[in-house]
Design a protein around this motif. Structure first.
Motif, short mmCIF file in Angstrom:
data_model
loop_
_atom_site.label_atom_id
_atom_site.label_comp_id
_atom_site.label_asym_id
_atom_site.label_seq_id
_atom_site.Cartn_x
_atom_site.Cartn_y
_atom_site.Cartn_z
N GLU A 1 0.83 -1.21 0.00
CA GLU A 1 0.00 0.00 0.00
C GLU A 1 0.86 1.25 0.00
O GLU A 1 0.52 2.26 -0.63
CB GLU A 1 -0.94 -0.01 1.21
CG GLU A 1 -1.98 1.07 1.16
CD GLU A 1 -3.03 0.90 2.23
OE1 GLU A 1 -4.00 1.68 2.19
OE2 GLU A 1 -2.91 0.02 3.10
N GLN B 1 -6.33 2.78 6.34
CA GLN B 1 -7.26 2.37 5.30
C GLN B 1 -8.33 3.45 5.08
O GLN B 1 -8.71 3.75 3.94
CB GLN B 1 -7.93 1.03 5.65
CG GLN B 1 -6.97 -0.08 5.92
CD GLN B 1 -5.81 -0.17 4.95
OE1 GLN B 1 -6.01 -0.16 3.74
NE2 GLN B 1 -4.60 -0.23 5.47
N ILE C 1 -8.84 5.59 1.53
CA ILE C 1 -10.14 5.75 0.87
C ILE C 1 -10.49 7.22 0.73
O ILE C 1 -10.99 7.66 -0.31
CB ILE C 1 -11.23 4.97 1.62
CG1 ILE C 1 -10.97 3.47 1.52
CG2 ILE C 1 -12.62 5.31 1.08
CD1 ILE C 1 -11.84 2.62 2.42
N PHE D 1 -11.77 3.51 -5.17
CA PHE D 1 -11.68 2.09 -5.52
C PHE D 1 -10.39 1.47 -4.99
O PHE D 1 -10.41 0.41 -4.38
CB PHE D 1 -11.78 1.92 -7.04
CG PHE D 1 -11.48 0.52 -7.49
CD1 PHE D 1 -12.40 -0.50 -7.27
CD2 PHE D 1 -10.27 0.21 -8.09
CE1 PHE D 1 -12.13 -1.80 -7.67
CE2 PHE D 1 -9.99 -1.08 -8.49
CZ PHE D 1 -10.92 -2.09 -8.28
N VAL D 2 -9.27 2.12 -5.25
CA VAL D 2 -7.97 1.56 -4.84
C VAL D 2 -7.91 1.47 -3.31
O VAL D 2 -7.46 0.46 -2.76
CB VAL D 2 -6.81 2.41 -5.40
CG1 VAL D 2 -5.47 1.95 -4.86
CG2 VAL D 2 -6.82 2.37 -6.92
N ALA E 1 -10.45 1.21 -1.24
CA ALA E 1 -11.36 0.15 -0.80
C ALA E 1 -10.75 -1.22 -1.05
O ALA E 1 -10.91 -2.15 -0.24
CB ALA E 1 -12.71 0.29 -1.50
N MET E 2 -10.05 -1.36 -2.17
CA MET E 2 -9.40 -2.63 -2.49
C MET E 2 -8.33 -2.95 -1.42
O MET E 2 -8.27 -4.07 -0.91
CB MET E 2 -8.75 -2.56 -3.87
CG MET E 2 -8.05 -3.83 -4.29
SD MET E 2 -7.21 -3.67 -5.86
CE MET E 2 -5.92 -2.51 -5.46
N PHE E 3 -7.51 -1.97 -1.08
CA PHE E 3 -6.48 -2.21 -0.07
C PHE E 3 -7.10 -2.41 1.31
O PHE E 3 -6.59 -3.19 2.11
CB PHE E 3 -5.44 -1.09 -0.04
CG PHE E 3 -4.31 -1.35 -0.98
CD1 PHE E 3 -3.33 -2.28 -0.67
CD2 PHE E 3 -4.22 -0.70 -2.20
CE1 PHE E 3 -2.29 -2.56 -1.54
CE2 PHE E 3 -3.20 -0.95 -3.07
CZ PHE E 3 -2.22 -1.89 -2.74
N ALA F 1 -9.96 -3.89 1.86
CA ALA F 1 -10.43 -5.27 1.85
C ALA F 1 -9.26 -6.24 2.05
O ALA F 1 -9.38 -7.22 2.81
CB ALA F 1 -11.15 -5.57 0.54
N LEU F 2 -8.14 -5.98 1.38
CA LEU F 2 -6.97 -6.84 1.56
C LEU F 2 -6.43 -6.76 2.98
O LEU F 2 -6.03 -7.77 3.57
CB LEU F 2 -5.88 -6.45 0.55
CG LEU F 2 -6.21 -6.76 -0.92
CD1 LEU F 2 -5.19 -6.11 -1.83
CD2 LEU F 2 -6.25 -8.26 -1.14
N TRP F 3 -6.40 -5.54 3.54
CA TRP F 3 -5.92 -5.36 4.91
C TRP F 3 -6.80 -6.13 5.90
O TRP F 3 -6.31 -6.88 6.73
CB TRP F 3 -5.90 -3.87 5.28
CG TRP F 3 -5.80 -3.61 6.74
CD1 TRP F 3 -6.81 -3.28 7.60
CD2 TRP F 3 -4.62 -3.67 7.56
NE1 TRP F 3 -6.34 -3.14 8.87
CE2 TRP F 3 -5.01 -3.37 8.88
CE3 TRP F 3 -3.29 -3.95 7.29
CZ2 TRP F 3 -4.10 -3.34 9.92
CZ3 TRP F 3 -2.38 -3.92 8.35
CH2 TRP F 3 -2.79 -3.61 9.65
#
Length: 117
Positions: free
Chosen positions: A12, A65, A69, A80-81, A83-85, A87-89
């Motif tokens: 990230e 995070q 966002i 989007f990016v 939120a993606m990170f 979710a991964l976190w």
């Protein structure tokens, strides 16, 4: 858990640092603001990844995070990016907790089983 979360924060940090030129050249965000937010969050990611031995660092990881966002208000694709990170976190966080709980349970079962023989 610590390893997976540290890896997510490290990746990230790279993305947040790479978002700085996009903020400046594509979205016309002022250079000081882009540097402060993008590189500041990237540095915070790396510092937090190194501090994950302490439980408080996970709270900071959650807040990072939110910050990633919120960069979407400056660069819309960051919604989007970020939120993606996020979710991964959270996936790494909760999966890591589950793995640690399973390891503790298995160790307790092995200890209890070896004492019975």
């Amino acid at each position: 858990m610590r390893g997976m979360c540290a890896a997510m924060l490290s990746l990230e940090a790279i993305i947040l640092a790479l978002a700085v030129p996009v903020m400046i050249s594509v979205e016309d965000v002022s250079t000081p603001l882009a540097l402060t937010l993008g590189l500041g969050l990237a540095a915070l990611c790396l510092l937090t990844a190194g501090a994950l031995r302490r439980p408080e660092a996970y709270v900071v990881g959650h807040l990072i995070q939110v910050g990633a966002i919120c960069l979407g208000f400056l660069v819309p694709v960051m919604f989007f990016v970020g939120a993606m990170f996020a979710a991964l976190w959270f996936g790494a966080y909760f999966l890591g907790r589950k793995i640690e709980a399973d390891k503790a349970r298995w160790a307790a079962e092995a200890e209890g089983g070896s004492g019975a023989t």
